[in-house]
Design a protein around this motif. Structure first.
Motif, PDB file in Angstrom:
ATOM      1  N   GLY A 149       8.632 -33.344 -28.088  1.00 34.52           N
ATOM      2  CA  GLY A 149       9.471 -33.703 -26.953  1.00 34.52           C
ATOM      3  C   GLY A 149       9.727 -32.641 -25.921  1.00 34.52           C
ATOM      4  O   GLY A 149      10.398 -32.894 -24.917  1.00 34.52           O
ATOM      5  N   LEU A 150       9.226 -31.419 -26.126  1.00 31.05           N
ATOM      6  CA  LEU A 150       9.451 -30.368 -25.138  1.00 31.05           C
ATOM      7  C   LEU A 150       8.583 -30.586 -23.905  1.00 31.05           C
ATOM      8  O   LEU A 150       7.514 -31.190 -23.969  1.00 31.05           O
ATOM      9  CB  LEU A 150       9.166 -28.994 -25.740  1.00 31.05           C
ATOM     10  CG  LEU A 150       9.989 -28.581 -26.950  1.00 31.05           C
ATOM     11  CD1 LEU A 150       9.707 -27.117 -27.301  1.00 31.05           C
ATOM     12  CD2 LEU A 150      11.475 -28.795 -26.713  1.00 31.05           C
ATOM     13  N   LEU A 151       9.060 -30.049 -22.781  1.00 35.85           N
ATOM     14  CA  LEU A 151       8.326 -30.131 -21.521  1.00 35.85           C
ATOM     15  C   LEU A 151       8.170 -28.734 -20.959  1.00 35.85           C
ATOM     16  O   LEU A 151       9.132 -27.956 -20.931  1.00 35.85           O
ATOM     17  CB  LEU A 151       9.078 -31.014 -20.519  1.00 35.85           C
ATOM     18  CG  LEU A 151       8.377 -31.279 -19.192  1.00 35.85           C
ATOM     19  CD1 LEU A 151       7.119 -32.117 -19.395  1.00 35.85           C
ATOM     20  CD2 LEU A 151       9.325 -31.969 -18.208  1.00 35.85           C
ATOM     21  N   GLY A 152       6.963 -28.389 -20.521  1.00 37.11           N
ATOM     22  CA  GLY A 152       6.690 -27.036 -20.058  1.00 37.11           C
ATOM     23  C   GLY A 152       6.455 -26.924 -18.572  1.00 37.11           C
ATOM     24  O   GLY A 152       6.261 -27.917 -17.867  1.00 37.11           O
ATOM     25  N   GLY A 188      13.602 -25.896 -13.387  1.00 35.61           N
ATOM     26  CA  GLY A 188      14.990 -26.271 -13.633  1.00 35.61           C
ATOM     27  C   GLY A 188      15.181 -27.320 -14.701  1.00 35.61           C
ATOM     28  O   GLY A 188      16.303 -27.499 -15.189  1.00 35.61           O
ATOM     29  N   ILE A 189      14.101 -28.018 -15.093  1.00 37.82           N
ATOM     30  CA  ILE A 189      14.245 -29.036 -16.139  1.00 37.82           C
ATOM     31  C   ILE A 189      13.335 -28.755 -17.330  1.00 37.82           C
ATOM     32  O   ILE A 189      13.460 -29.409 -18.365  1.00 37.82           O
ATOM     33  CB  ILE A 189      13.950 -30.451 -15.603  1.00 37.82           C
ATOM     34  CG1 ILE A 189      12.487 -30.570 -15.164  1.00 37.82           C
ATOM     35  CG2 ILE A 189      14.891 -30.815 -14.467  1.00 37.82           C
ATOM     36  CD1 ILE A 189      12.073 -31.994 -14.890  1.00 37.82           C
ATOM     37  N   ALA A 190      12.431 -27.798 -17.218  1.00 41.44           N
ATOM     38  CA  ALA A 190      11.489 -27.516 -18.301  1.00 41.44           C
ATOM     39  C   ALA A 190      12.213 -26.872 -19.485  1.00 41.44           C
ATOM     40  O   ALA A 190      13.213 -26.165 -19.326  1.00 41.44           O
ATOM     41  CB  ALA A 190      10.374 -26.602 -17.816  1.00 41.44           C
ATOM     42  N   ASP A 191      11.655 -27.103 -20.661  1.00 37.89           N
ATOM     43  CA  ASP A 191      12.190 -26.500 -21.881  1.00 37.89           C
ATOM     44  C   ASP A 191      11.609 -25.115 -22.130  1.00 37.89           C
ATOM     45  O   ASP A 191      12.182 -24.338 -22.902  1.00 37.89           O
ATOM     46  CB  ASP A 191      11.889 -27.391 -23.083  1.00 37.89           C
ATOM     47  CG  ASP A 191      12.542 -28.752 -22.961  1.00 37.89           C
ATOM     48  OD1 ASP A 191      13.787 -28.799 -22.913  1.00 37.89           O
ATOM     49  OD2 ASP A 191      11.820 -29.765 -22.912  1.00 37.89           O
ATOM     50  N   PHE A 192      10.469 -24.812 -21.508  1.00 40.50           N
ATOM     51  CA  PHE A 192       9.873 -23.485 -21.625  1.00 40.50           C
ATOM     52  C   PHE A 192       9.002 -23.226 -20.408  1.00 40.50           C
ATOM     53  O   PHE A 192       8.521 -24.155 -19.754  1.00 40.50           O
ATOM     54  CB  PHE A 192       9.052 -23.348 -22.914  1.00 40.50           C
ATOM     55  CG  PHE A 192       7.837 -24.247 -22.968  1.00 40.50           C
ATOM     56  CD1 PHE A 192       6.597 -23.810 -22.495  1.00 40.50           C
ATOM     57  CD2 PHE A 192       7.931 -25.523 -23.492  1.00 40.50           C
ATOM     58  CE1 PHE A 192       5.490 -24.640 -22.546  1.00 40.50           C
ATOM     59  CE2 PHE A 192       6.823 -26.360 -23.545  1.00 40.50           C
ATOM     60  CZ  PHE A 192       5.598 -25.913 -23.065  1.00 40.50           C
ATOM     61  N   TYR A 193       8.832 -21.940 -20.105  1.00 46.70           N
ATOM     62  CA  TYR A 193       8.020 -21.509 -18.964  1.00 46.70           C
ATOM     63  C   TYR A 193       7.027 -20.448 -19.428  1.00 46.70           C
ATOM     64  O   TYR A 193       7.401 -19.512 -20.144  1.00 46.70           O
ATOM     65  CB  TYR A 193       8.899 -20.904 -17.861  1.00 46.70           C
ATOM     66  CG  TYR A 193       9.916 -21.851 -17.285  1.00 46.70           C
ATOM     67  CD1 TYR A 193       9.609 -22.661 -16.203  1.00 46.70           C
ATOM     68  CD2 TYR A 193      11.203 -21.934 -17.835  1.00 46.70           C
ATOM     69  CE1 TYR A 193      10.552 -23.535 -15.667  1.00 46.70           C
ATOM     70  CE2 TYR A 193      12.146 -22.800 -17.315  1.00 46.70           C
ATOM     71  CZ  TYR A 193      11.818 -23.603 -16.229  1.00 46.70           C
ATOM     72  OH  TYR A 193      12.760 -24.462 -15.710  1.00 46.70           O
ATOM     73  N   THR A 194       5.781 -20.592 -19.037  1.00 45.80           N
ATOM     74  CA  THR A 194       4.822 -19.500 -19.186  1.00 45.80           C
ATOM     75  C   THR A 194       4.890 -18.687 -17.905  1.00 45.80           C
ATOM     76  O   THR A 194       4.544 -19.177 -16.829  1.00 45.80           O
ATOM     77  CB  THR A 194       3.405 -20.046 -19.422  1.00 45.80           C
ATOM     78  OG1 THR A 194       3.390 -20.766 -20.662  1.00 45.80           O
ATOM     79  CG2 THR A 194       2.402 -18.909 -19.499  1.00 45.80           C
TER      80      THR A 194
END
Length: 402
Positions: free
Chosen positions: A128-131, A171-177
């Motif tokens: 369910g995570l979004l990147g 602003g809504i992602a669960d993680f950022y590369t």
């Protein structure tokens, strides 16, 4: 009249396995049930379908090209890209969002240590995570090697300060590369980090007001003393730009597939209209000038699809594909803009109104010529790789937008 035109039928696809054919059937069913019905209204209202992305994750559609060992679908890019095309044809916010998520997972999947992949990748691929992918900055777009966001080591941690720009899912992602400078100026001083979306000191500006894709938030990210442990560093220190550009080669194929999806949707809308709309007692599709326009548009769509699939097969075979990816992104996004513009023209005044989705496709197509490297940058990369003259085949050029 009863419409049975071949151009209105679902795209006929050549898929390598029965499993892939079943996957595409699943995707088409999900589109008809959960994406297509609300696409126009939700885009007009600027609604991001967060629950839908959780659904896509739960069904495995956000981890298709990655290894089953970590919860991925282990599908070849030839299959994954055709799924993206279908999603983008239904709603670009969804197709491009899935492509961006795949891009955000690329650094960990391709460059992370085995322990890192085992710890974080399963949740990114199927829980369910979004990147999001954070490379571009206000003053560093096409010239990615000039980025200024800095990471300074403090014991076993890194402290990040700076600003990223044009970040899809910002602003809504669960993680950022995130790419940050850990050394001196130039391409060799950049390192990649996997930053949690709720990290202290990380904030997002108000979403950009855009021409299209109103349902997909695009925002600046501000890093104000954001601390991440060294265990969240991806790859070696100073190897971040190489990681970023490798991800963009694959990401450009995603944009190419999304572009053909938008082009196909615009074409199908225009074709249906010209078959139904009558002038002078006959369907407007019966006028030679419009028939020839339709023929040209269909030919360009088929050519773009063949180009991105050929590049995908090179990638799947482990062959170099960067030049072909740039070609596919260039040709397919230009095709999307051309087809969407002509679709509006074919529909006349009706095409210009929001009562039909043609005007939305036209607005959305434009961004595809910009993201993952502008088409001017694609031409520079292609020419450099063909001739060996330039900046080493685009090694410091990304034109990347997160």
């Amino acid at each position: 009249m009863t419409i049975s035109a071949e151009g209105l039928q679902p795209v006929r696809r050549t898929l390598p396995t029965p499993e892939a054919r079943d996957l595409l059937d699943l995707v088409r069913e999900l589109i008809q049930r959960e994406i297509a019905p609300g696409a126009d209204a939700e885009e007009a209202a600027g609604v991001f379908p967060r629950a839908l992305f959780r659904r896509l994750s739960a069904t495995g559609l956000l981890g298709l090209p990655y290894a089953q060992e970590y919860g991925g679908g282990e599908q070849p890019y030839e299959v994954y890209l055709q799924v993206l095309e279908e999603l983008a044809a239904a709603r670009l916010t969804v197709g491009l969002g899935a492509s961006v998520h795949t891009l955000a997972c690329h650094g960990l999947a391709g460059f992370g240590a085995k322990e890192q992949r085992a710890e974080w990748l399963p949740a990114m691929l199927g829980e369910g995570l979004l990147g999001a992918y954070a490379l571009s900055e206000p003053a560093a777009g096409s010239d990615a090697a000039s980025l200024r966001t800095r990471a300074v080591r403090d014991g076993d941690e890194w402290i990040l300060n700076g600003t990223k720009a044009w970040i899809t899912h910002g602003g809504i992602a669960d993680f950022y590369t995130v790419m940050a400078r850990t050394g001196g100026d130039g391409p060799d001083g950049i390192t990649a980090f996997l930053v949690p979306g709720d990290a202290a000191g990380l904030s997002a500006a108000a979403p950009e007001r855009k021409m299209g894709m109103n349902g997909s938030p695009t925002a600046q990210l501000h890093f104000d003393g954001v601390r991440v442990p060294d265990t969240r560093r991806l790859g070696e220190e100073g190897a971040g730009l190489r990681l970023a550009l490798a991800a963009l080669d694959s990401g450009r194929l995603g944009i190419a597939a999304c572009s053909i999806g938008v082009a196909q949707a615009a074409f199908t809308t225009a074709l249906a209209f010209t078959l139904e709309r009558k002038q002078f007692g006959k369907p407007v599709a019966d006028f030679q000038g419009l028939r020839f326009m339709l023929a040209d548009l269909a030919t360009q769509i088929e050519a773009g699809r063949a180009l991105y699939l050929a590049a995908a097969r090179l990638r799947d075979a482990g062959e170099p594909f960067g030049r072909q990816a740039a070609m596919a992104k260039l040709f397919c996004s230009d095709t999307a803009m051309r087809v969407a513009t002509d679709a509006v023209q074919l529909m006349g005044g009706y095409g210009y109104t929001a009562d039909f989705p043609a005007e939305r496709y036209m607005r959305e197509a434009k961004v595809l010529q910009i993201v993952e490297g502008t088409n001017q940058i694609q031409r520079a990369v292609i020419a450099s790789r063909l001739t060996g003259i330039g900046n080493g085949g685009g090694k410091a050029r990304s034109g990347g937008r997160g």
